[in-house]
Motif scaffolding. Sequence first.
Motif, PDB file in Angstrom:
ATOM      1  N   PRO A  27       0.830  -1.202   0.000  1.00  0.00           N
ATOM      2  CA  PRO A  27       0.000   0.000   0.000  1.00  0.00           C
ATOM      3  C   PRO A  27       0.869   1.259   0.000  1.00  0.00           C
ATOM      4  CG  PRO A  27      -0.834  -1.602   1.581  1.00  0.00           C
ATOM      5  CD  PRO A  27       0.486  -2.120   1.109  1.00  0.00           C
ATOM      6  N   GLY A  28       0.449   2.241  -0.752  1.00  0.00           N
ATOM      7  CA  GLY A  28       1.178   3.500  -0.830  1.00  0.00           C
ATOM      8  C   GLY A  28       2.053   3.617  -2.057  1.00  0.00           C
ATOM      9  N   ALA A  29       2.263   2.529  -2.777  1.00  0.00           N
ATOM     10  CA  ALA A  29       3.102   2.577  -3.968  1.00  0.00           C
ATOM     11  C   ALA A  29       2.317   3.140  -5.146  1.00  0.00           C
ATOM     12  CB  ALA A  29       3.618   1.177  -4.302  1.00  0.00           C
ATOM     13  N   LEU A  30       2.873   4.164  -5.786  1.00  0.00           N
ATOM     14  CA  LEU A  30       2.297   4.763  -6.994  1.00  0.00           C
ATOM     15  C   LEU A  30       0.826   5.127  -6.806  1.00  0.00           C
ATOM     16  CD1 LEU A  30       3.915   2.443  -9.706  1.00  0.00           C
ATOM     17  CD2 LEU A  30       4.663   4.725  -9.032  1.00  0.00           C
ATOM     18  N   GLU A  31       0.533   5.803  -5.718  1.00  0.00           N
ATOM     19  CA  GLU A  31      -0.848   6.195  -5.445  1.00  0.00           C
ATOM     20  C   GLU A  31      -1.320   7.250  -6.436  1.00  0.00           C
ATOM     21  OE1 GLU A  31      -0.896   7.317  -1.291  1.00  0.00           O
ATOM     22  OE2 GLU A  31      -1.829   5.393  -0.794  1.00  0.00           O
ATOM     23  N   ALA A  32      -2.536   7.061  -6.939  1.00  0.00           N
ATOM     24  CA  ALA A  32      -3.122   7.984  -7.905  1.00  0.00           C
ATOM     25  C   ALA A  32      -4.613   7.712  -7.981  1.00  0.00           C
ATOM     26  CB  ALA A  32      -2.481   7.791  -9.285  1.00  0.00           C
ATOM     27  N   ARG A  33      -5.343   8.597  -8.663  1.00  0.00           N
ATOM     28  CA  ARG A  33      -6.770   8.341  -8.879  1.00  0.00           C
ATOM     29  C   ARG A  33      -6.959   7.201  -9.871  1.00  0.00           C
ATOM     30  NH1 ARG A  33      -8.672  14.695  -9.367  1.00  0.00           N
ATOM     31  NH2 ARG A  33      -8.324  15.203  -7.157  1.00  0.00           N
ATOM     32  N   ASP A  71       5.532  -4.829  -5.558  1.00  0.00           N
ATOM     33  CA  ASP A  71       5.116  -3.442  -5.777  1.00  0.00           C
ATOM     34  C   ASP A  71       6.201  -2.446  -5.407  1.00  0.00           C
ATOM     35  OD1 ASP A  71       2.640  -4.182  -6.712  1.00  0.00           O
ATOM     36  OD2 ASP A  71       1.540  -3.614  -4.894  1.00  0.00           O
ATOM     37  N   GLY A  72       6.989  -2.768  -4.389  1.00  0.00           N
ATOM     38  CA  GLY A  72       8.048  -1.848  -3.984  1.00  0.00           C
ATOM     39  C   GLY A  72       9.110  -1.711  -5.048  1.00  0.00           C
ATOM     40  N   ALA A  73       9.531  -2.843  -5.607  1.00  0.00           N
ATOM     41  CA  ALA A  73      10.522  -2.806  -6.681  1.00  0.00           C
ATOM     42  C   ALA A  73       9.977  -2.104  -7.903  1.00  0.00           C
ATOM     43  CB  ALA A  73      10.953  -4.231  -7.030  1.00  0.00           C
ATOM     44  N   VAL A  74       8.701  -2.364  -8.215  1.00  0.00           N
ATOM     45  CA  VAL A  74       8.080  -1.744  -9.385  1.00  0.00           C
ATOM     46  C   VAL A  74       7.976  -0.235  -9.214  1.00  0.00           C
ATOM     47  CG1 VAL A  74       5.955  -1.596 -10.729  1.00  0.00           C
ATOM     48  CG2 VAL A  74       6.817  -3.827 -10.004  1.00  0.00           C
ATOM     49  N   ARG A 434       7.285   2.924   1.703  1.00  0.00           N
ATOM     50  CA  ARG A 434       7.691   4.239   2.200  1.00  0.00           C
ATOM     51  C   ARG A 434       9.086   4.602   1.721  1.00  0.00           C
ATOM     52  NH1 ARG A 434       5.136   1.983   6.808  1.00  0.00           N
ATOM     53  NH2 ARG A 434       3.165   3.012   7.321  1.00  0.00           N
ATOM     54  N   ARG A 435      10.046   3.714   1.963  1.00  0.00           N
ATOM     55  CA  ARG A 435      11.425   4.000   1.579  1.00  0.00           C
ATOM     56  C   ARG A 435      11.877   2.989   0.532  1.00  0.00           C
ATOM     57  NH1 ARG A 435      14.256   7.376   4.588  1.00  0.00           N
ATOM     58  NH2 ARG A 435      16.226   6.368   4.039  1.00  0.00           N
TER      59      ARG A 435
END
Length: 485
Positions: A27-33, A71-74, A434-435
Motif C-alpha cells: 500500500p502506498g506505492a504509486l498512489e493515484a486516482r 510493488d516496492g521494486a516496481v 515508504r522508503r
Amino acid sequence: MTDIKFAWSALGGDPALASRVSTVERPGALEARLPVRELARACVGVCALAAAELGALRAGLAGVPAVRVDDGAVATAFVSERHLLIDGRAPVNFAPLSRFWRTGDGWVRTHANYPHHRARLLGALGLGGDASVEDVAALLAERSAHEVEDAVYGAGGLAVALRTAREWAAHAQGAAVAARPLVVRERPDAAPARVLPPVRTARTGAGAAPLLPAAGLRVLDLTRVIAGPVATRTLALLGAEVLRVDPPGLPELADQHADTGFGKRSAAVDLAADRKTFEELLAAADVVVTGYRPGALDRFGLSPEALAERRPGLVVAQLSAWGGGPWGGRRGFDSLVQVATGIAAIEGSDERPGALPAQALDHGTGYLLAAAVLRALTEQAHDGGSRVVRLALARTAAWLTGVGADGAGGAGAVTGTGGPDGPDGRDGAGAAYRRPDAWLGETDSAIGRLRYARSPVAFTGGPTDWTRPPGPWGADAPRWHRPND
C-alpha cells in the motif's frame, strides 16, 4: 490477475502461464486516482513472464520459472530517474520551459528539455532565445490552448492542449488509438525458425550464474528518452548485447542516459555519412528497437518493413508516442500524452491539471516493449518468420484510462483503484511502501559513483542486476563485441 492476463493475451502468450505470476502488494506505492500501480504491476509481470518463458525454452526446463512482482521494486523502478544520484548529485529531469501554462481559455503543456525543442518553442511564439518563464507565461495567457498547440507543432516543437478523456475519445487521434491493439504483432514473412543456442540454468550457492534468456542475442538500440531505453535496458539485464546508436549531432541528455544506459554500450553513427558502419551492425543484429516517430527513419531505409525485408528473421520493435492516425508523425513524450488523453485532467483539480506519480506511460510501455521482443523470439523458435511489434504511449494511456473518473470506458481497461485488490495470484499485502532503499543499488562507473534503481523484473533463477554500469554517451566503438574484448 485480470490486468496481467489481459496484457499477456495482448502479447500472444499462453493463458495458462499467467498463473506463474505472483505479486507482493505494498500500500502506498504509486498512489493515484487512476490504477497506476495495477498497470505498472501488469507491465513488469508480463515482461518477467516472457523472460522466464524464453529462458525455460533455451535451458530445456520442464516448466516455466515462477515470476514474483513486488510493488516496492516496481514503484522504485518506475521513478528510476528520480532515484539516480551521480557522485551524490540528483539530476534535473525537467527544464524550466517544460511545464503547464495557463492560456486564455485553458491549459497547455510544453516540452523543452532538449535545446532544439526549446528553440522551436520560442520561435513559434515569436520570442527570442533569452526569453524567460515570465515572458512565455505572459504571452500564452493571451492565446488559446489549441492555437498554441497548432503553432508550436507546426514549428517542430512540442505543446499539447489539455483535454478531458471524453474530449480525447471524440478526437480523431483518440479514436485511431482506441481502435489499435495494445500490442500490434506482425509476421511479414516466412523466414526459417530461429535456432537459439541453449543457455545454462542457474546454479545454486555463492557466485551462482543466473539464467539469461537473451544471452548471445544482439540488440541494435535506436531509441531515446525513457520508454525505448527502458526496454533495451531490460533486454541487457537478461543477457542481450545491446548497442545504442545515436546521431553524433543529437546527444542524449547526460543524466537521462545515465539512468537508462545500464548494461549497454553507446556509439554515435551518422547514418547519412557512414552508412557502411550501420549496415555492418544491422547485418549481425538479431533485434532492432526503434523509438523515433513513425517515418523519421524511413529515409534511411529503416522502416520496420524495410528492415525485415533486408534481414529476414529479424525482430523489429517500434515504439511511438501517438501510434499512427492524424498525429502519427508528431513528436511526443509521456507528459504530453498524459495531457492529451485526459490523464492530467483526471489527476488534477478545478484549479490546475495534475500528473501521474511516475512517467508510467513511458516505463510501462518500455516493459511491454521488452516483453513483446522476448515473446517474438520465443515464437520465432517455434514458427519462424520475421517479427514486427509496435507499441504506443497513447495506447497504454487508453488502457489506463478505460476506468477514467469522467466515465470513459474501453475494453481492456486496467482494473482496480490504485489500492490492494487481492484476487488469485496475490501474495497479500506486504509492508507499506515508504522508503525505496531495499530496491536501490550503488556502483562505480566511468561517469561517477552511481546510486540507481534495480530492475523489478524477477523470476526464479534470473538475474538480479546489470553486469555493467552506463558509460559516457557515444563513447564506445560502433561494433559488436568481439572475443576477449
